[in-house]
Structure formats: structure tokens, C-alpha cells
Motif scaffolding. Structure first.
Motif, mmCIF file in Angstrom:
data_model
loop_
_atom_site.group_PDB
_atom_site.id
_atom_site.type_symbol
_atom_site.label_atom_id
_atom_site.label_comp_id
_atom_site.label_asym_id
_atom_site.label_seq_id
_atom_site.Cartn_x
_atom_site.Cartn_y
_atom_site.Cartn_z
ATOM 1 N N PRO A 245 0.794 -1.231 0.000
ATOM 2 C CA PRO A 245 0.000 0.000 0.000
ATOM 3 C C PRO A 245 0.824 1.277 0.000
ATOM 4 O O PRO A 245 0.292 2.357 -0.263
ATOM 5 C CB PRO A 245 -0.809 -0.125 1.293
ATOM 6 C CG PRO A 245 0.043 -0.963 2.197
ATOM 7 C CD PRO A 245 0.697 -1.954 1.286
ATOM 8 N N ARG A 246 2.098 1.184 0.287
ATOM 9 C CA ARG A 246 2.929 2.377 0.343
ATOM 10 C C ARG A 246 3.347 2.850 -1.054
ATOM 11 O O ARG A 246 3.371 2.073 -2.012
ATOM 12 C CB ARG A 246 4.179 2.102 1.193
ATOM 13 C CG ARG A 246 3.911 2.140 2.692
ATOM 14 C CD ARG A 246 3.496 3.529 3.141
ATOM 15 N NE ARG A 246 3.372 3.634 4.601
ATOM 16 C CZ ARG A 246 3.032 4.752 5.232
ATOM 17 N NH1 ARG A 246 2.775 5.853 4.563
ATOM 18 N NH2 ARG A 246 2.933 4.775 6.550
ATOM 19 N N ALA A 247 3.702 4.124 -1.148
ATOM 20 C CA ALA A 247 4.060 4.721 -2.437
ATOM 21 C C ALA A 247 5.258 4.018 -3.053
ATOM 22 O O ALA A 247 6.165 3.541 -2.347
ATOM 23 C CB ALA A 247 4.357 6.210 -2.251
ATOM 24 N N TRP A 248 5.260 3.975 -4.369
ATOM 25 C CA TRP A 248 6.377 3.349 -5.072
ATOM 26 C C TRP A 248 7.659 4.140 -4.869
ATOM 27 O O TRP A 248 7.669 5.363 -4.880
ATOM 28 C CB TRP A 248 6.097 3.253 -6.568
ATOM 29 C CG TRP A 248 7.341 2.864 -7.335
ATOM 30 C CD1 TRP A 248 8.175 3.693 -8.020
ATOM 31 C CD2 TRP A 248 7.908 1.558 -7.430
ATOM 32 N NE1 TRP A 248 9.228 2.988 -8.549
ATOM 33 C CE2 TRP A 248 9.093 1.673 -8.199
ATOM 34 C CE3 TRP A 248 7.529 0.307 -6.949
ATOM 35 C CZ2 TRP A 248 9.885 0.574 -8.496
ATOM 36 C CZ3 TRP A 248 8.330 -0.789 -7.246
ATOM 37 C CH2 TRP A 248 9.485 -0.651 -8.009
ATOM 38 N N ARG A 249 8.745 3.436 -4.666
ATOM 39 C CA ARG A 249 10.086 4.001 -4.672
ATOM 40 C C ARG A 249 11.029 2.880 -5.072
ATOM 41 O O ARG A 249 10.721 1.697 -4.867
ATOM 42 C CB ARG A 249 10.468 4.564 -3.301
ATOM 43 C CG ARG A 249 10.529 3.555 -2.175
ATOM 44 C CD ARG A 249 11.146 4.140 -0.936
ATOM 45 N NE ARG A 249 12.531 4.534 -1.176
ATOM 46 C CZ ARG A 249 13.173 5.472 -0.479
ATOM 47 N NH1 ARG A 249 12.547 6.099 0.501
ATOM 48 N NH2 ARG A 249 14.417 5.774 -0.748
ATOM 49 N N PRO A 250 12.189 3.210 -5.627
ATOM 50 C CA PRO A 250 13.137 2.161 -6.007
ATOM 51 C C PRO A 250 13.680 1.434 -4.773
ATOM 52 O O PRO A 250 13.719 1.984 -3.665
ATOM 53 C CB PRO A 250 14.258 2.928 -6.720
ATOM 54 C CG PRO A 250 13.663 4.235 -7.103
ATOM 55 C CD PRO A 250 12.649 4.546 -6.049
ATOM 56 N N TYR A 251 14.114 0.225 -4.988
ATOM 57 C CA TYR A 251 14.683 -0.589 -3.911
ATOM 58 C C TYR A 251 16.028 -0.025 -3.452
ATOM 59 O O TYR A 251 16.804 0.499 -4.254
ATOM 60 C CB TYR A 251 14.873 -2.027 -4.392
ATOM 61 C CG TYR A 251 15.534 -2.923 -3.361
ATOM 62 C CD1 TYR A 251 14.788 -3.486 -2.333
ATOM 63 C CD2 TYR A 251 16.907 -3.182 -3.410
ATOM 64 C CE1 TYR A 251 15.390 -4.296 -1.383
ATOM 65 C CE2 TYR A 251 17.512 -3.989 -2.457
ATOM 66 C CZ TYR A 251 16.753 -4.541 -1.447
ATOM 67 O OH TYR A 251 17.350 -5.334 -0.498
ATOM 68 N N GLN A 252 16.275 -0.109 -2.155
ATOM 69 C CA GLN A 252 17.591 0.168 -1.577
ATOM 70 C C GLN A 252 17.927 -0.921 -0.568
ATOM 71 O O GLN A 252 17.045 -1.370 0.179
ATOM 72 C CB GLN A 252 17.619 1.532 -0.868
ATOM 73 C CG GLN A 252 17.732 2.707 -1.803
ATOM 74 C CD GLN A 252 17.816 4.036 -1.068
ATOM 75 O OE1 GLN A 252 17.292 5.031 -1.544
ATOM 76 N NE2 GLN A 252 18.469 4.073 0.073
ATOM 77 N N TYR A 253 19.178 -1.299 -0.515
ATOM 78 C CA TYR A 253 19.595 -2.365 0.391
ATOM 79 C C TYR A 253 19.488 -1.962 1.857
ATOM 80 O O TYR A 253 19.460 -2.821 2.729
ATOM 81 C CB TYR A 253 21.029 -2.811 0.073
ATOM 82 C CG TYR A 253 21.088 -3.928 -0.947
ATOM 83 C CD1 TYR A 253 21.128 -5.259 -0.542
ATOM 84 C CD2 TYR A 253 21.078 -3.652 -2.302
ATOM 85 C CE1 TYR A 253 21.177 -6.284 -1.475
ATOM 86 C CE2 TYR A 253 21.123 -4.675 -3.246
ATOM 87 C CZ TYR A 253 21.167 -5.984 -2.816
ATOM 88 O OH TYR A 253 21.207 -7.002 -3.737
ATOM 89 N N ASN A 254 19.432 -0.671 2.138
ATOM 90 C CA ASN A 254 19.283 -0.273 3.543
ATOM 91 C C ASN A 254 17.832 0.069 3.889
ATOM 92 O O ASN A 254 17.578 0.816 4.822
ATOM 93 C CB ASN A 254 20.230 0.879 3.906
ATOM 94 C CG ASN A 254 20.012 2.121 3.054
ATOM 95 O OD1 ASN A 254 19.186 2.142 2.144
ATOM 96 N ND2 ASN A 254 20.765 3.167 3.364
ATOM 97 N N ILE A 255 16.898 -0.520 3.132
ATOM 98 C CA ILE A 255 15.487 -0.472 3.523
ATOM 99 C C ILE A 255 15.006 -1.874 3.908
ATOM 100 O O ILE A 255 14.492 -2.082 5.006
ATOM 101 C CB ILE A 255 14.599 0.093 2.395
ATOM 102 C CG1 ILE A 255 14.971 1.541 2.079
ATOM 103 C CG2 ILE A 255 13.117 0.008 2.802
ATOM 104 C CD1 ILE A 255 14.162 2.151 0.946
#
Length: 472
Positions: A245-255
Motif C-alpha cells: 500500500p505504500r508509495a512506489w520508490r526504487p529498492y535500496q539495500y538499507n530499507i
């Protein structure tokens, strides 16, 4: 259509009527059936459990459920394929290097091979499953819990219960319109030391309590999780499904995985740790909800991508006049108290408590009063093994065992949904107070702020794409 000639598994296990449809619509784009019947039972009277989210915390819960002989691991669901297939050799090497303690051991041997699902909605359609354990990131809990309730499943859901106050209340409403059992994983509710205190402190064990305090300290200075650029997720990681449900953003390894705790879109340290301690404090103090909250702090010291405060102090005020405070210091070390994880200051004594026991230090009379001690000292301890995430194996194991018992008996679990919602709301209120920089007045019955339109705007957020809860 009702089954007339066959006895359902839930009837055999719980000896109770199956749940009817809830008022809250399914979270999925394709609606789930409002009725759920377990498969026809035979000699096997085990509770068939499905697990949604089998990463770090989910795997710990999986093992605790496996310890119970009346539990069968029927299905697993995860958006990361190595976690789903339980194959550690396929785990991204960077995960194994950077967060080795947070990567589950994997490789379990199941007596019966569980069904594997990448989509939690498909798992909920499996009519042979009696109950589910939800241990996904915080922003998924509400959708999956509501969906499970409507699918006729009993639910064990991890803390924090929700990502917003609005979600939490909708979860409670969904259960109220069903006959499902829902337990919340606030593990101290199952701890023998805290349960002893919950029976004794409200009766005046340390006198009238005026202040309850707790803290979270972990020196992540200077670089915290570091700074990273967006990139492709590792093989087998469905990033779009993780975002949900959260807004799209690119992947990051520190997420993800695990480090989402330091990103406000997905969690917070008030939600991660504060909910545990505020739950205990309000439980022992006999408080339901605050009537005012103020917060101070910010991201002052850590040079990393995470956007939650590394320094924060929150004060909650109750209608009784008592106060509760929580402090987050992630750029220093040394505890605030000489002992204990919570402190309750009473007129007759001060209590320091952890999951391993507690100590009461008698108060003495102050100015204009007699200098005699006002209560007896007490030092109480239990033997308990701590898990790697800091929780108690006995505490969490007790909650798991209690949940399984409640699935059978249909009794209220040790930490029911309303209690989980009230305790989780403390975290949401604290984060909103910090965001608005206001001293906020809270109506615990209407669950609205009475002095800030800006704060009320932060009680929920707009879901992405098809992920909708009824009433938005």
C-alpha cells in the motif's frame, strides 16, 4: 453455501460456530469469500497454521509454533523466495554479510511439507488453514489481518499492530463483526514477572503511581545504516509486493529486509520498541490512553539515509494526572536507569522491571514528612532465555501457546486486539506530535485530536493502487 453433512475442522477443534462475514471489505482487489470452512477433519485434530512473513521475526515465531505438538505448519508465504523455500544458500550474500543475525537460519525439517505462497491472498483462500501468523513489515499488518478475519481465519499478528491509528481501529471493528480470535504479539503480556506485577501493582504495591518511564538506547553513531543509492533488488525479491500500500520508490539495500525500522513510511523506533514499553507501563498503571502528548527531538547525529529521529523524548499525560515518558537515544550509550527496562515511580516505592524480574526500592518521607520507609524492599527474578531480538522466549512462547489454546476454547487471548491497538496508538501519537511540533490533545473515545487539524490529517494515509480498506 452451508455444509450440512460434514463436520468442519474448526467445529472439531474449537467446538464453536464458524465466523460470518465482516463488514470490512477484503483488502485484495479480488474479494475473498466472506465465509470460510476448514477442511473436513479426521483423526488429525491439529491446528493448521499459515505463516505470512517468514523472515527474521516470522521465523522466530515459526519455531515457537513448531514447538507445540497440536500445531501443524500448513503454509508459508513471503515475497523473498529464499525465505519462502527455506534455502539459506540462495540468500543474497550482502544480507548474510551485513545483517547476519537478522537472516533466519532456514533449513527447517517439517513433518508435512507446507504449501508455499508468494501472494498472501492465495494463502487466505486455502480453506484447510485454521489460523495465520502475520509477521510482515508494519505497513502490511492491517490489510492482512482484516483479510484473514474475513476469510474466517484466527490471527496471531506481530506488533506494532498497525501503521496508523485509523488502521488499528478498523482492525478492531473487523474482529468485532466476526467470531475470530485475534492475538497481538506484545510479548511482555505473556511474561510471568510482568503478569505478577499486573495483578499486584494496581492494588497499591508501590502506592499511587505518578510517572512511568522507559527508553531505547543504541549508539549507531556516526553512520547508522549508511547511505546507499537505489538499485535492483536481489534475485527472488518481489519489491513491488513488499511495498504494497505504500508509495512506489526504487529498492535500496538499507530499507529491506529488516532496516525498514528506520524509515517512517514503514515503521519507527517508537513502533518497534516504544510499543512494547508503553504497553507494559499503561498495563501496570491501569491506563487506557493518554489525553495529551508532546514530543521533542529529531535526526541530529546520524549520517545515514534513515529519516526517523535518532533523538526523541515523548511525554504522555493521562486523565488521572499521571505521566508516562519514552526516550529514544540512538547516538549515545549507557542506560537511563541503573537497572530495569521500565521505571514506575510510586508514592511508597519505585519499581524497576524487566522480563527477568523486578526490584522495588522503598520510598522514604520527604520534606515535612516522616523519614521512615513506606514499603518493604522486594527483589524478584525468574530464569528465562532471551531471543536475539531482545524478547523473552518464555514470554513469546507463552503468547503462542495461549493463542493455540484460545483457537480451541474461543476465549479471549492474553493480548487481545483492542489492547494491542491502544498500546500501538501511543507510538502513532508520539510520531504525530513530533511531526507537528504541537502539544496535542487527544480524545480517546473518538480517537481524534481536539486541537489540531494538521495532526488529524496524519491519522492515516492514502493507500497505493488496489490496496484499500473499507471506509477510505
Amino acid at each position: 453455501m452451508q455444509m450440512k453433512d460434514k463436520t468442519s475442522r474448526r467445529e472439531f477443534i474449537a467446538k464453536s460456530t464458524l465466523a460470518t462475514a465482516g463488514l470490512i471489505a477484503s483488502a485484495a482487489a479480488r474479494p475473498l469469500s466472506p465465509f470460510h470452512y476448514s477442511r473436513v477433519s479426521g483423526a488429525n485434530d491439529k491446528i493448521r497454521m499459515g505463516f505470512i512473513g517468514v523472515g527474521n521475526r516470522g521465523s522466530g515465531l515459526l519455531h515457537l509454533f513448531m514447538d507445540n505438538p497440536d500445531c501443524e505448519i500448513a503454509a508459508l508465504c513471503d515475497v523473498y523466495e529464499p525465505y519462502l523455500t527455506r534455502d539459506r544458500e540462495s540468500v543474497e550474500p550482502r544480507y548474510l554479510r551485513d545483517i547476519p543475525r537478522q537472516v533466519p537460519r532456514l533449513g527447517e525439517q517439517f513433518p508435512m511439507k507446507p504449501r508455499l505462497y508468494k501472494d498472501w491472498r492465495k494463502l487466505l483462500e486455502d480453506k484447510s488453514i485454521d489460523a495465520v501468523c502475520i509477521a510482515t513489515p508494519d505497513h502490511w499488518h492491517a490489510l492482512q489481518t482484516v483479510g484473514a478475519i474475513q476469510a474466517g481465519k484466527d490471527v496471531y499478528v506481530e506488533k506494532p499492530l498497525s501503521a496508523t491509528v485509523f488502521e488499528g481501529r478498523r482492525m478492531v471493528d473487523a474482529q468485532a463483526d466476526s467470531r475470530q480470535i485475534v492475538a497481538v504479539g506484545l510479548n511482555r503480556r505473556g511474561n510471568p514477572s510482568y503478569r505478577k506485577l499486573a495483578a499486584e501493582v494496581p492494588k497499591g504495591k508501590i502506592g499511587k503511581i505518578t510517572v512511568g518511564q522507559a527508553f531505547r538506547i543504541d549508539n549507531m553513531f556516526p553512520d547508522g545504516m549508511g547511505k546507499m543509492n537505489p538499485e535492483n533488488p536481489p534475485a527472488g525479491f518481489d519489491w513491488n509486493a513488499w511495498l504494497g500500500p505504500r508509495a512506489w520508490r526504487p529498492y535500496q539495500y538499507n530499507i529491506a529486509p529488516y532496516k525498514f525500522r528506520w524509515w517512517s513510511d514503514y515503521s519507527s523506533q517508537m513502533g518497534n520498541w516504544g510499543v512494547h514499553f508503553m504497553d507494559v507501563i499503561r498495563w501496570l498503571m491501569g491506563e487506557k490512553a493518554p489525553v495529551a502528548v508532546s514530543a521533542h527531538g529529531g535526526k541530529y547525529a546520524l549520517n545515514h539515509d534513515g529519516d526517523i529521529p535518532d533523538t526523541m523524548h515523548v511525554t504522555f499525560e493521562f486523565a488521572s494526572g499521571a505521566l508516562a515518558t519514552f526516550s529514544i537515544y540512538e547516538a549515545s550509550s549507557r542506560p537511563l536507569f541503573t537497572e530495569g527496562e521500565i521505571e514506575l515511580r510510586g508514592t511508597e516505592g519505585t519499581l524497576y522491571a524487566t522480563e527477568k524480574g523486578y526490584k522495588i526500592i522503598p520510598a522514604t518521607g520527604g520534606l515535612f514528612q516522616s523519614r521512615k520507609t513506606l514499603t518493604e524492599p522486594e527483589d524478584y527474578s525468574i530464569k528465562d532465555e532471551m531471543l536475539t531480538d531482545g524478547s523473552s522466549m518464555d514470554s513469546t512462547g507463552t503468547l503462542v501457546r495461549n493463542f493455540l489454546d484460545c483457537v480451541k476454547s474461543r476465549r479471549t487471548p492474553l493480548c487481545p486486539l483492542e489492547e494491542g491497538h491502544r498500546s500501538t496508538s501511543f507510538a502513532h501519537l508520539a510520531n504525530i506530535a513530533l511531526a507537528t511540533k504541537e502539544r496535542l490533545h487527544w480524545d480517546p473515545e473518538k480517537e481524534r485530536f481536539t486541537n489540531s487539524a494538521a495532526a488529524n490529517e496524519l491519522l492515516h494515509y492514502d493507500y497505493r493502487d488496489e490496496w484499500k480498506l473499507f471506509g477510505l
